[in-house]
Design an enzyme around this catalytic site. Structure first.
Site, short mmCIF file in Angstrom:
data_model
loop_
_atom_site.label_atom_id
_atom_site.label_comp_id
_atom_site.label_asym_id
_atom_site.label_seq_id
_atom_site.Cartn_x
_atom_site.Cartn_y
_atom_site.Cartn_z
N ASP A 126 0.78 -1.19 0.02
CA ASP A 126 0.11 -0.09 -0.04
C ASP A 126 1.06 1.31 -0.01
O ASP A 126 2.03 1.15 0.49
CB ASP A 126 -0.98 0.11 1.27
N SER A 127 0.37 2.07 -0.59
CA SER A 127 1.16 3.57 -0.70
C SER A 127 2.40 3.37 -1.00
O SER A 127 2.74 2.93 -2.13
CB SER A 127 0.80 4.36 0.79
#
Length: 343
Positions: free
Chosen positions: A172-173
């Site tokens: 994620d991210s």
């Protein structure tokens, strides 16, 4: 689906209380270390339970002739037999497949512990063990240190008999950026390709050109493109942005496995995720882009409270099962609404 009442309430609170602070976060080493300490302390307050086991991993890789040590943790659904290979398991124990999860945090904060709401949900919904490496963080260890650690973790799985066709790389991210960069590095170095890639709100463009242009019209309650740009300078270090491994939008994406990208409809990184999906599709990759209406950056972390986040995680589990079905037999998805973790 329409945005839930809970989602609107949480987004509104973050927009008023968190976004102004995030927008002004200074991009220097001292502030990063302070933020890291605060995040690590907060992660100690996470609720624990009995549905998954968390097994520490620290392999200096001395017996394998050196290389980067592999540190982190396994998140393992209870009732699935032995622990994964090398994770304090009986001799010869191994897993037919695994998820290699690279946590977010801008390459400067967070840890495997902070992302247990996602990794425990993945373990429960897929029945697969989740390996979460503790990769080195900037500014002490700028890029490519995180990529070297990610490659070491992938090689570690292969060396212990986990087939590439049973491995899904996820993140994620900033961890989404790292997961995609790892996929490119796997291709460049001739390692066997993983079964699939899952990206939650990936930070695709560390120069932040796309997100900066989108800043004014985006309703992101959390992420500031301007702050991300300041942090990115610490991530790339003295070498700057010239390392071609950073540039996901110009990568060749040759022989890329299936990709699932989930992004919030309101987040400032949405244009980056859409641009990456376009680049992958243009290169002939099988890429599924999901834009979740009204959602913020990495909303999947809130899967215990947001119906949208639970639905997104179920979709991610569906994707994982679909790409690993030929090499891994996993139990049916569990339906527990609140996965808990036990150290």
């Amino acid at each position: 689906m329409d945005q839930s009442v809970r989602s609107r309430a949480i987004s509104g609170a973050l927009r008023l209380g968190v976004h102004p602070f995030m927008h002004r976060v200074p991009g220097h080493a001292g502030s990063i270390r302070t933020a890291r300490s605060a995040v690590d302390a907060a992660s100690l307050l996470m609720r624990t339970g009995s549905r998954v086991r968390v097994v520490p991993l620290h392999d200096p890789r001395i017996e394998s002739g050196g290389g980067h040590p592999v540190k982190g943790e396994w998140v393992v659904p209870r009732g699935t037999g032995d622990a994964p290979a090398g994770a304090s398991a009986p001799a010869g124990a191994s897993a037919p497949g695994a998820i290699l999860y690279l946590h977010g945090g801008g390459y400067v904060v967070c840890s495997p512990r902070t992302h247990r709401p996602i990794t425990s949900r993945l373990a429960l919904d897929t029945g697969l063990p989740v390996l979460v490496p503790r990769y080195r963080l900037a500014p002490e260890h700028p890029f490519p240190a995180p990529l070297e650690d990610a490659v070491a973790a992938y090689r570690w799985l292969l060396d212990r008999g986990v087939p590439a066709s049973g491995i899904v790389v996820a993140g994620d991210s900033a961890g989404g950026h790292l997961a995609a960069t790892l996929a490119g590095e796997i291709c460049r170095t001739g390692l066997p390709s993983p079964a699939g890639i899952v990206l939650f709100s990936p930070w695709v463009d560390l120069t932040c050109e796309l997100s900066t242009r989108a800043q004014r019209r985006a309703r992101d309650p959390y992420i500031s493109a301007y702050a991300a740009r300041r942090v990115a300078r610490l991530v790339v270090g003295p070498a700057g942005f010239d390392d071609p491994r950073l540039a996901l939008l110009t990568c060749a994406w040759t022989d890329t496995p299936p990709v699932l990208i989930q992004v919030g409809g309101d987040e400032v990184l949405r244009p980056e995720a859409e641009a990456l999906a376009d680049a992958l599709t243009a290169a002939g990759a099988d890429c599924e882009l999901q834009v979740w209406k009204g959602q913020m950056h990495v909303f999947q972390m809130l899967n215990r409270v947001l119906p949208e986040a639970r639905a997104a995680m179920r979709d991610a589990a569906r994707f994982v099962r679909s790409v690993t079905v030929q090499s891994v037999t996993v139990p049916a998805a569990r339906t527990s609404e609140e996965p808990e973790v036990a150290a």
